[in-house]
Design an enzyme around this catalytic site. Structure first.
Site, PDB file in Angstrom:
ATOM      1  N   CYS A 183       1.128  -1.140   0.114  1.00 16.14           N
ATOM      2  CA  CYS A 183       0.140  -0.031  -0.071  1.00 16.14           C
ATOM      3  C   CYS A 183       1.009   1.509  -0.047  1.00 16.14           C
ATOM      4  O   CYS A 183       2.252   1.109  -0.119  1.00 16.14           O
ATOM      5  CB  CYS A 183      -0.865  -0.013   1.125  1.00 16.14           C
ATOM      6  SG  CYS A 183      -0.324   0.066   2.637  1.00 16.14           S
ATOM      7  N   CYS A 198      -4.499  -0.755  -1.695  1.00 22.39           N
ATOM      8  CA  CYS A 198      -4.794   0.535  -1.580  1.00 22.39           C
ATOM      9  C   CYS A 198      -6.242   0.633  -1.976  1.00 22.39           C
ATOM     10  O   CYS A 198      -6.921   0.033  -2.516  1.00 22.39           O
ATOM     11  CB  CYS A 198      -4.123   1.514  -2.766  1.00 22.39           C
ATOM     12  SG  CYS A 198      -2.382   1.283  -2.458  1.00 22.39           S
ATOM     13  N   CYS A 245      -0.777   3.651  -5.906  1.00 26.54           N
ATOM     14  CA  CYS A 245      -0.309   2.538  -5.009  1.00 26.54           C
ATOM     15  C   CYS A 245       0.727   1.843  -6.131  1.00 26.54           C
ATOM     16  O   CYS A 245       0.450   1.769  -7.306  1.00 26.54           O
ATOM     17  CB  CYS A 245      -1.668   1.526  -5.049  1.00 26.54           C
ATOM     18  SG  CYS A 245      -1.572   0.138  -3.984  1.00 26.54           S
TER      19      CYS A 245
END
Length: 145
Positions: free
Chosen positions: A9, A83, A91
């Site tokens: 992430c 994400c 991301c």
């Protein structure tokens, strides 16, 4: 031999940390998870607290850069971005021959309201991540992966 999974992430502060912890708990016979972020920061205290509530201590985890993981030369058959859709453009991707998956979860750091409201939101995200990891592990183990 266990297959390595990388959760990514933006900050490696909550969602990817939770996913890593759940996969290593639920499916450790078959997989070994790590997590990383594009702009690693500090662990989100809400993530630490909600994981502690389910008996998982991530308080000593370190955040790490996806680029450092890439430079380490490790091979990950699966790279899973976690994400949310609003930050999907930021991301990071992970190069190499891997199966890339995207699981969209809201960012606990973006929650507003009182501390208790933000904590409730983090619990919801935690439970969504746990459910997704459990479902994926069940599917992969049924396939003999």
């Amino acid at each position: 031999m266990k297959k390595k999974i990388l959760f990514i992430c933006v900050h490696n502060s909550a969602r990817s940390q939770m996913a890593e912890a759940f996969l290593n708990l639920i499916c450790s016979d078959h997989f070994e998870a790590q997590s990383a972020g594009l702009e690693p920061g500090k662990l989100n205290p809400l993530a630490v607290e909600v994981m502690r509530e389910v008996g998982i201590d991530i308080s000593k985890n370190k955040t790490q850069s996806v680029f450092d993981v890439f430079k380490s030369g490790q091979f990950f058959p699966y790279v899973i971005t976690v994400c949310d859709e609003t930050s999907a453009g930021r991301c990071p991707i992970f190069p190499g021959i891997t199966k890339r998956l995207h699981w969209s979860f809201p960012d606990p750091a973006a929650a507003t309201g009182s501390y208790e409201e933000r904590l409730r939101g983090a619990r919801t995200i935690r439970d969504q991540i746990r459910g997704r990891v459990q479902g994926w592990c069940d599917e992969m183990c049924a396939l003999g992966t």
